[in-house]
Design a protein around this motif. Structure first.
Motif, PDB file in Angstrom:
ATOM      1  N   ALA A 151      -5.504   9.160   8.330  1.00  0.00           N
ATOM      2  CA  ALA A 151      -4.672   7.666   9.725  1.00  0.00           C
ATOM      3  C   ALA A 151      -3.489   7.365   9.132  1.00  0.00           C
ATOM      4  CB  ALA A 151      -5.744   6.550   9.390  1.00  0.00           C
ATOM      5  N   THR A 152      -3.190   7.351   8.157  1.00  0.00           N
ATOM      6  CA  THR A 152      -2.108   7.071   7.785  1.00  0.00           C
ATOM      7  C   THR A 152      -0.730   7.498   7.937  1.00  0.00           C
ATOM      8  OG1 THR A 152      -2.827   5.119   6.345  1.00  0.00           O
ATOM      9  CG2 THR A 152      -0.345   5.474   5.787  1.00  0.00           C
ATOM     10  N   SER A 162       0.754  -1.254  -0.309  1.00  0.00           N
ATOM     11  CA  SER A 162      -0.235   0.284  -0.002  1.00  0.00           C
ATOM     12  C   SER A 162       0.598   1.250  -0.082  1.00  0.00           C
ATOM     13  CB  SER A 162      -0.343   0.188   1.930  1.00  0.00           C
ATOM     14  OG  SER A 162      -0.333  -0.088   2.411  1.00  0.00           O
ATOM     15  N   THR A 187       3.844  13.114   4.680  1.00  0.00           N
ATOM     16  CA  THR A 187       2.876  12.276   4.611  1.00  0.00           C
ATOM     17  C   THR A 187       1.435  13.212   3.282  1.00  0.00           C
ATOM     18  OG1 THR A 187       1.797  14.126   5.788  1.00  0.00           O
ATOM     19  CG2 THR A 187       2.415  12.491   7.344  1.00  0.00           C
ATOM     20  N   LEU A 227      -1.115  10.399   1.383  1.00  0.00           N
ATOM     21  CA  LEU A 227      -1.280   9.404   2.563  1.00  0.00           C
ATOM     22  C   LEU A 227      -2.663   9.974   2.709  1.00  0.00           C
ATOM     23  CD1 LEU A 227       1.366   8.170   4.023  1.00  0.00           C
ATOM     24  CD2 LEU A 227       0.696   7.644   2.160  1.00  0.00           C
ATOM     25  N   ASP A 228      -3.711   9.115   3.432  1.00  0.00           N
ATOM     26  CA  ASP A 228      -4.544   9.360   4.120  1.00  0.00           C
ATOM     27  C   ASP A 228      -4.551   9.705   5.518  1.00  0.00           C
ATOM     28  OD1 ASP A 228      -4.876   7.111   5.594  1.00  0.00           O
ATOM     29  OD2 ASP A 228      -4.349   6.084   3.862  1.00  0.00           O
ATOM     30  N   THR A 230       0.803   7.568  11.440  1.00  0.00           N
ATOM     31  CA  THR A 230       1.724   6.919  11.292  1.00  0.00           C
ATOM     32  C   THR A 230       3.059   7.335  11.407  1.00  0.00           C
ATOM     33  OG1 THR A 230      -0.299   4.808  11.138  1.00  0.00           O
ATOM     34  CG2 THR A 230       1.667   4.036  10.743  1.00  0.00           C
ATOM     35  N   ILE A 231       2.953   7.752  10.087  1.00  0.00           N
ATOM     36  CA  ILE A 231       4.062   8.415   9.512  1.00  0.00           C
ATOM     37  C   ILE A 231       5.244   9.346   9.985  1.00  0.00           C
ATOM     38  CG2 ILE A 231       5.654   9.375   6.852  1.00  0.00           C
ATOM     39  CD1 ILE A 231       4.376   6.421   6.668  1.00  0.00           C
ATOM     40  N   GLY A 259       0.971   3.707   2.345  1.00  0.00           N
ATOM     41  CA  GLY A 259       2.044   3.547   3.448  1.00  0.00           C
ATOM     42  C   GLY A 259       2.431   2.694   3.539  1.00  0.00           C
ATOM     43  N   GLU A 260       2.637   1.365   3.269  1.00  0.00           N
ATOM     44  CA  GLU A 260       3.563   0.444   3.463  1.00  0.00           C
ATOM     45  C   GLU A 260       5.271   0.799   2.744  1.00  0.00           C
ATOM     46  OE1 GLU A 260       1.172  -3.274   4.498  1.00  0.00           O
ATOM     47  OE2 GLU A 260       1.439  -3.132   2.287  1.00  0.00           O
ATOM     48  N   GLN A 265       5.684   4.031   1.720  1.00  0.00           N
ATOM     49  CA  GLN A 265       6.646   4.919   3.089  1.00  0.00           C
ATOM     50  C   GLN A 265       7.320   4.951   4.033  1.00  0.00           C
ATOM     51  OE1 GLN A 265       8.092   7.870   1.319  1.00  0.00           O
ATOM     52  NE2 GLN A 265       6.407   9.603   2.018  1.00  0.00           N
ATOM     53  N   ARG A 266       7.379   3.571   4.524  1.00  0.00           N
ATOM     54  CA  ARG A 266       7.615   3.331   5.003  1.00  0.00           C
ATOM     55  C   ARG A 266       8.699   2.233   4.793  1.00  0.00           C
ATOM     56  NH1 ARG A 266       3.224  -0.459   9.102  1.00  0.00           N
ATOM     57  NH2 ARG A 266       2.285  -0.767   7.273  1.00  0.00           N
TER      58      ARG A 266
END
Length: 234
Positions: free
Chosen positions: A177-178, A145, A171, A174-175, A181-182, A147-148, A150-151
């Motif tokens: 919530a994600t 995804s 960010t 990204l949405d 997290t970032i 978010g993944e 970007q991680r």
């Protein structure tokens, strides 16, 4: 006394356009110390990303100085700049810039291998696990995804344990919530490695977490609120 990690002195950036020279940055003087978190804000076209690129040696100042860890980046050739970035900087972009034909583990291990780190893959695996991606190391970017991805990009930037961590709208794609997290992972990286963090953002949530926030407008530095609770309205 805290060590100055980044020091810009009257740094200017002028690019040639079809209509003639275009002044992108106008005599920026700015510094950051070890462990500092500095947010760069301002309207689109104000020069935020260009300033970050100067700090990373990805753009060369037309005049003035850009000093990182005591080295004047304006005096280095491209090969020396590439080596300096490899050894001292981690850079994260809004677009993840992962190599599509390589797994997450391989993407993170590449800068370590280039730097001659003997345990490159072991260290890359540990960084991915710290990002919560221990079960995704063998996946390709297309299988992850946003978010993944970007991680993975964060893990790649952090794996060499850089003194300077630069992030351009990390960010932005990204949405909410994600993105949160970032944000947490970015500041965790700063704390774990003692890096100086400089980020370009439009997100108030990120600016509130920075030690300092500076605003740019039309290529010039126009404000520098003080204190960890500094917030600059967009």
């Amino acid at each position: 006394m805290a060590e100055t990690v980044l020091d810009l002195r009257e740094a200017r950036l002028v690019l040639e356009g079809s209509a003639g020279p275009l002044e992108i940055l106008k005599g920026i003087t700015l510094s950051a110390v070890r462990g500092d978190s500095l947010g760069l804000v301002g309207p689109s076209g104000s020069g935020k990303s260009s300033l970050l690129m100067l700090m990373g040696g990805l753009e060369r100042a037309t005049s003035g100085q850009v000093i990182a860890l005591g080295h004047d980046l304006t005096q280095m050739d491209e090969d020396a700049l590439a080596r300096f970035r490899r050894n001292n900087m981690g850079i994260v972009f809004q677009s993840f810039h992962l190599i599509p034909t390589m797994t997450a583990l391989e993407n993170v291990a590449i800068p370590l291998e280039l730097a001659g780190v003997p345990d490159a893959f072991d260290r890359a695996r540990r960084e991915l696990e710290a990002m919560g991606l221990g079960r995704r190391t063998g996946h390709y970017p297309s299988q992850l995804s946003g978010g993944e991805q970007q991680r993975v990009a964060l893990a790649r930037a952090a794996a060499p344990r850089p003194a300077i961590l630069l992030a351009d709208e990390p960010t932005g794609n990204l949405d909410a919530a994600t993105g949160e997290t970032i944000m947490d992972l970015l500041f965790d990286l700063r704390d774990r490695h003692g890096s100086t963090l400089v980020l370009v953002t439009h997100a108030d949530e990120l600016t509130r977490r920075c030690d300092r926030v500076v605003r740019l407008a039309d290529g010039a530095l126009v404000a520098e609120p003080a204190g960890p609770a500094a917030r600059v309205a967009e």
